[in-house]
Design a protein around this motif. Structure first.
Motif, short mmCIF file in Angstrom:
data_model
loop_
_atom_site.label_atom_id
_atom_site.label_comp_id
_atom_site.label_asym_id
_atom_site.label_seq_id
_atom_site.Cartn_x
_atom_site.Cartn_y
_atom_site.Cartn_z
N SER A 74 37.50 65.07 6.52
CA SER A 74 38.46 63.92 6.13
C SER A 74 39.60 64.87 6.84
N ILE A 75 39.70 65.82 7.66
CA ILE A 75 40.82 66.26 8.46
C ILE A 75 40.70 65.92 9.91
N PRO A 76 41.92 66.29 10.65
CA PRO A 76 41.80 65.63 12.09
C PRO A 76 40.78 66.59 12.88
N ARG A 250 48.83 74.86 3.48
CA ARG A 250 48.54 74.02 2.78
C ARG A 250 47.56 74.50 1.75
N ARG B 25 34.15 56.86 2.92
CA ARG B 25 34.33 57.92 1.76
C ARG B 25 35.00 57.38 0.46
N HIS B 140 50.26 67.37 0.47
CA HIS B 140 50.25 67.73 1.90
C HIS B 140 49.73 66.55 2.56
N GLU B 184 43.56 58.74 6.05
CA GLU B 184 42.23 59.00 6.50
C GLU B 184 41.88 60.28 6.89
N LEU B 185 43.01 61.26 7.36
CA LEU B 185 42.82 62.50 7.97
C LEU B 185 43.51 63.55 6.83
N GLY B 187 42.57 64.73 3.87
CA GLY B 187 41.72 65.80 3.18
C GLY B 187 41.78 64.75 1.77
N ALA B 188 41.48 65.65 0.53
CA ALA B 188 41.19 65.09 -0.70
C ALA B 188 42.35 64.18 -1.21
#
Lengths: 251, 211
Positions: A74-76, A250, B25, B140, B184-185, B187-188
């Motif tokens: 769920s990250i780039p 982060r 998700r 963030h 969507e990018l 994270g949580a």
């Protein structure tokens, strides 16, 4: 204000994560989706997937690997290795990449950068720049995974590529890659000072002090493979180290 | 019961696989479309978008999507716009002078200051929106943009971030959520925001006609 980015890199050959020294002597380091999920859980800010397959058959795994990694993340995700055409880039984007990195093909045909940036946007168009020191103390662009020195000035190429539309530079020191001798901070400072787009430093990290040095030299993000694959450190431990030294990360 | 369907407007080649994976998700069942009828009828719609402002507006107009998107957003129906999607909702952009946006968010899009790295690629701190039902949690978020909106117009609740100056990270009004960042990018934190948007927009299953 942006935080720095900690970016694990998966070098993938024939569908497996590998790691070598100066782009050769590869050894197995696991399955791409498993490594991706682990780094995501550790707090990685982004992931880079570089296909280093020697053959088209090996590279045929690239879109499927991208798809499986995407489902875990769920990250780039940046994907590169063997991207020559807009269709190559489109296939990777449709499989789950957010950014596409070009290297050798862009050196051979710089117009590829203009076309990628026009079609997909500059935020999606990443120049992977492999640079080697010259006897004169400058840096030249190397291509074909380090097998060919081009004689082209790396700093000038970084500037040209960004004018053509590259939105980020993934800067690898060929001299340091896989050596664990630390990043080439002079190279980082030279490129970061010459362009206005973000710069990801790559090549040579062995410990958090190297990442700190690269960030202080002007990198916006730091990429590492061996230290994470060999489980010397987690991404979280690297972030703790940097945060204790006043770097914004982060959590 | 199957997961709740979300229609994603196919606006050329974007990082659609990432958008689909993020929505899955969050518990939704994403489906791609470029049909104006689908967009008009769907319970929930996502307008993603990467690339240039002018080219994206031209694609929306060519396919007749501009009018149906304008109608559903003006009516406050469940819609999520991402990245360039935010900019398309505005009046115009410095990126492509002379091209009109959808005009749902009063304002002009401008380029980031030359004092910072552009594009903005990375994680930036989004402050909580004042009294925001969806954007109440600071965190963030991942951004990938060269252009931005400086301030929210009346009628929209905004969350802000800073990159060489304050800019609009996200807007909300009713069931419409508009993000300059990529949830969507992100994270949580991004996943939780997607879940809140989906949860706040549950289809009405009982009584009365659908809206």
């Amino acid at each position: 204000m942006l935080t720095v980015r900690i970016i694990p890199c998966l070098d993938v050959r024939d569908g497996r994560v590998v790691k070598g020294v100066r782009f050769s002597g590869l050894r197995d380091a696991g399955s791409p989706p498993e490594r991706a999920a682990a780094y995501g859980a550790q707090g990685a800010d982004e992931l880079v997937l570089l296909d280093v397959s020697a053959t088209p058959e090996g590279r045929a795994h690239q879109t499927e690997t991208t798809r499986r990694v995407r489902e875990q993340l769920s990250i780039p995700l940046t994907v590169g290795g063997g991207v020559r055409t807009l269709d190559d880039a489109r296939a990777l984007l449709e499989a789950g990449a957010d950014k596409v990195a070009v290297n050798t093909a862009a050196v051979r045909t710089p117009d590829l950068i203009d076309r990628l940036a026009t079609e997909f946007g500059c935020q999606c168009t990443i120049l992977a720049l492999d640079a080697a020191r010259t006897p004169a103390g400058n840096w030249e662009v190397v291509v074909l995974s380090g097998r060919e020195r081009t004689g082209r000035d790396a700093i000038a190429w970084a500037g040209e590529a960004t004018r053509r539309g590259a939105g980020e530079i993934l800067l690898t020191s060929w001299d340091r890659d896989g050596t664990r001798a630390g990043y080439d901070v002079d190279l980082i400072a030279a490129v970061a000072g010459a362009v206005r787009v973000p710069v990801i430093a790559s090549g040579g990290a062995a410990g958090p002090e190297h990442l700190l040095a690269a960030l202080r030299a002007g990198a916006d993000a730091v990429l590492a493979a061996s230290i994470f694959h060999d489980r010397d450190m987690t991404v979280g431990a690297v972030k703790d180290y940097l945060a204790e030294r006043g770097i914004q990360v982060r959590r | 019961m199957s997961a709740d369907e979300v229609l994603i407007v196919r606006t050329g080649t974007a990082n659609l696989a990432s958008v689909c994976a993020g929505l899955r998700r969050a518990g939704a069942a994403p489906r791609l479309t470029e049909s104006p009828n689908d967009v008009a009828a769907a319970e929930r719609v996502v307008l993603p978008g990467v690339g240039a402002f002018g080219a994206a507006m031209a694609r929306l107009t060519d396919k007749g999507l501009d009018r149906v998107l304008t109608e559903r957003i003006a009516a406050g129906r469940p819609t999520l716009a991402v990245c360039l999607g935010l900019q398309l909702l505005c009046d115009e952009s410095e990126e492509t002078p002379g091209v009109r946006g959808l005009g749902l968010v009063a304002g002009r899009i401008t380029r980031f200051s030359t004092a910072v790295r552009v594009p903005q690629l990375g994680w930036n701190l989004v402050a909580a929106g004042d009294g925001a039902p969806l954007l109440h949690d600071p965190g963030h978020a991942y951004f990938a943009n060269s252009y931005k909106l400086d301030a929210a117009p009346t009628g929209w609740t905004a969350a802000y971030a800073d990159h060489g100056g304050r800019f609009v990270a996200a807007l909300e009004r009713g069931n419409v959520l508009v993000c300059q960042f990529h949830p969507e990018l992100s994270g949580a934190w991004g996943l939780e925001l997607l879940r809140r948007w989906l949860g706040a927009t549950q289809p009405r299953r009982t009584g009365g006609a659908a809206c």
